[in-house]
Design a protein around this motif. Structure first.
Motif, PDB file in Angstrom:
ATOM      1  N   ASN A 144      -1.891   3.877  -0.241  1.00  0.00           N
ATOM      2  CA  ASN A 144      -1.023   4.084   0.918  1.00  0.00           C
ATOM      3  C   ASN A 144      -1.824   3.833   2.199  1.00  0.00           C
ATOM      4  O   ASN A 144      -2.279   4.759   2.862  1.00  0.00           O
ATOM      5  N   ILE A 145      -1.985   2.558   2.505  1.00  0.00           N
ATOM      6  CA  ILE A 145      -2.791   2.172   3.659  1.00  0.00           C
ATOM      7  C   ILE A 145      -2.158   2.651   4.965  1.00  0.00           C
ATOM      8  O   ILE A 145      -2.851   3.089   5.893  1.00  0.00           O
ATOM      9  N   SER A 146      -0.839   2.581   5.054  1.00  0.00           N
ATOM     10  CA  SER A 146      -0.155   2.914   6.304  1.00  0.00           C
ATOM     11  C   SER A 146      -0.154   4.408   6.596  1.00  0.00           C
ATOM     12  O   SER A 146       0.025   4.822   7.751  1.00  0.00           O
ATOM     13  N   GLU A 206       2.095   6.493   5.656  1.00  0.00           N
ATOM     14  CA  GLU A 206       3.456   7.019   5.769  1.00  0.00           C
ATOM     15  C   GLU A 206       3.727   8.054   4.672  1.00  0.00           C
ATOM     16  O   GLU A 206       3.446   7.809   3.498  1.00  0.00           O
ATOM     17  N   LYS A 232       5.866   6.972   1.645  1.00  0.00           N
ATOM     18  CA  LYS A 232       5.353   5.976   0.713  1.00  0.00           C
ATOM     19  C   LYS A 232       4.511   6.643  -0.375  1.00  0.00           C
ATOM     20  O   LYS A 232       3.751   7.576  -0.114  1.00  0.00           O
ATOM     21  N   THR A 288       0.049  -2.353  -1.995  1.00  0.00           N
ATOM     22  CA  THR A 288       0.489  -1.467  -0.922  1.00  0.00           C
ATOM     23  C   THR A 288       1.851  -1.907  -0.430  1.00  0.00           C
ATOM     24  O   THR A 288       2.284  -3.049  -0.668  1.00  0.00           O
ATOM     25  N   ALA A 323       4.003  -1.975   3.154  1.00  0.00           N
ATOM     26  CA  ALA A 323       3.897  -1.844   4.607  1.00  0.00           C
ATOM     27  C   ALA A 323       5.191  -1.274   5.179  1.00  0.00           C
ATOM     28  O   ALA A 323       6.256  -1.397   4.563  1.00  0.00           O
ATOM     29  N   PRO A 324       5.134  -0.647   6.337  1.00  0.00           N
ATOM     30  CA  PRO A 324       6.366  -0.211   6.993  1.00  0.00           C
ATOM     31  C   PRO A 324       7.289  -1.404   7.259  1.00  0.00           C
ATOM     32  O   PRO A 324       6.821  -2.530   7.480  1.00  0.00           O
ATOM     33  N   GLU A 377       3.062  -6.599  13.371  1.00  0.00           N
ATOM     34  CA  GLU A 377       2.712  -5.185  13.511  1.00  0.00           C
ATOM     35  C   GLU A 377       2.080  -4.613  12.248  1.00  0.00           C
ATOM     36  O   GLU A 377       1.341  -3.623  12.317  1.00  0.00           O
ATOM     37  N   VAL A 378       2.385  -5.197  11.086  1.00  0.00           N
ATOM     38  CA  VAL A 378       1.851  -4.645   9.837  1.00  0.00           C
ATOM     39  C   VAL A 378       0.644  -5.429   9.318  1.00  0.00           C
ATOM     40  O   VAL A 378       0.132  -5.132   8.241  1.00  0.00           O
ATOM     41  N   VAL A 383      -2.205  -3.345   8.044  1.00  0.00           N
ATOM     42  CA  VAL A 383      -2.012  -2.733   6.721  1.00  0.00           C
ATOM     43  C   VAL A 383      -2.511  -3.682   5.640  1.00  0.00           C
ATOM     44  O   VAL A 383      -3.261  -3.293   4.735  1.00  0.00           O
TER      45      VAL A 383
END
Length: 232
Positions: free
Chosen positions: A130-132, A134, A137, A165, A167-168, A175-176, A179
Motif C-alpha cells: 500500500n504505497i499510497s 490509503e 486500500k 499496488t 493507486a488512488p 498525480e499518482v 505511487v
C-alpha cells in the motif's frame, strides 16, 4: 470474427498504440509490458472473445465469480487472481491461477504455503504494498515489508515474483506517478536484500485511467478493465 470480437480488437489496437508510445517515451521495449484483462464484470463468453483476439492474461477479482469462467476457459489463458483473497478461499485459487497478485498478510501466506505443499507446486505471488497509504486500500505498509519477507523466507512453496499496488483514482494520472515510482523503488530495495524466495522481476501496477504513467515508471503487468472490456 463476430461484432463483439471486432469491437474488442479495435479497443485492443488503440491500447497497443498507447502502450507503444509510453514504452517509447521511457526507453522500454514493448515486450516488457503485458496486459491483464480485468474480467470481473463480464461473462465467460467475453473471456472467450478476449482469448480469440489475442489477449493471453485474464484477471479475476472474486473467487465465486471466477470459478465458472475458469472451468470453461482455464486451459486457454494465463489466469491471475488480482482481488483481495480471503484466507479460506486460497484453496480454490492455488493450483488454478498462475499468479496471485494480492499477497498481503502472513495468514494468507501460510495458507498458500500449505496448499502449495499439498499440490507439490510453487505458487508465484505478487506482494501487495500500500504505497499510497490509503486506509481503503489493502496491502502491506511499506514499513512491514522487510519483516514480512523475513517471516516468509523459509516457505518453500511461495515465490514472490513481483510487487503490486493500487493507486488512488484521480483525474490527472500524473498525480499518482509517485505511487508507481515508489513501488519500483521497493522492487530495487528488496532485490538488494537478496532473499532467495523474493527475486522481484515484475511490477503489477496501472489500470485503465493511469496505465501509461505506470508503464513509464516500470510496470510489467497493467490491469485493464473498462478501457478494454465493457460490462455485460
Amino acid at each position: 470474427m463476430t461484432r463483439e470480437q471486432e469491437l474488442l480488437k479495435e479497443r485492443l489496437d488503440r491500447i497497443e498504440e498507447r502502450i507503444a508510445a509510453a514504452c517509447s517515451r521511457s526507453g522500454r521495449d514493448r515486450s516488457e509490458v503485458k496486459i491483464v484483462a480485468v474480467t470481473k464484470y463480464v461473462g465467460a463468453d467475453t473471456i472467450g472473445d478476449l482469448l480469440k483476439v489475442g489477449v493471453e492474461h485474464i484477471g479475476e477479482n472474486r473467487v465465486q465469480d471466477a470459478l465458472p469462467k475458469y472451468e470453461q476457459w482455464g486451459e486457454q489463458g494465463v489466469w491471475h487472481f488480482i482481488g483481495h483473497l480471503q484466507t479460506n478461499k486460497a484453496k480454490e485459487v492455488v493450483g488454478r491461477f498462475s499468479y496471485i497478485h494480492s499477497l498481503d498478510r502472513l495468514s494468507l501466506a501460510r495458507e498458500i504455503e500449505k496448499r502449495g505443499e499439498a499440490l507439490n507446486l510453487v505458487v508465484p505471488c505478487f506482494l501487495q504494498v500500500n504505497i499510497s497509504g490509503e486506509e481503503t486500500k489493502f496491502g502491506l505498509s511499506p514499513n512491514d515489508v522487510l519483516a514480512f519477507l523475513r517471516e516468509t523466507s523459509n516457505m518453500k512453496h511461495i515465490r514472490i515474483a513481483g510487487l503490486m499496488t493500487m493507486a488512488p483514482h484521480v483525474e490527472d494520472p500524473e498525480e499518482v506517478r509517485p505511487v508507481f515510482r515508489g513501488l519500483r523503488e521497493w522492487k530495487e530495495r528488496i532485490n538488494e536484500w537478496k532473499f532467495p524466495h523474493a527475486e522481484i522481476t515484475e511490477l503489477s501496477m496501472g489500470m485503465s485511467n493511469d496505465f501509461e504513467v505506470a508503464i513509464e515508471e516500470g510496470a510489467t503487468y497493467i490491469r485493464l478493465g473498462s478501457v478494454l472490456v465493457k460490462p455485460d
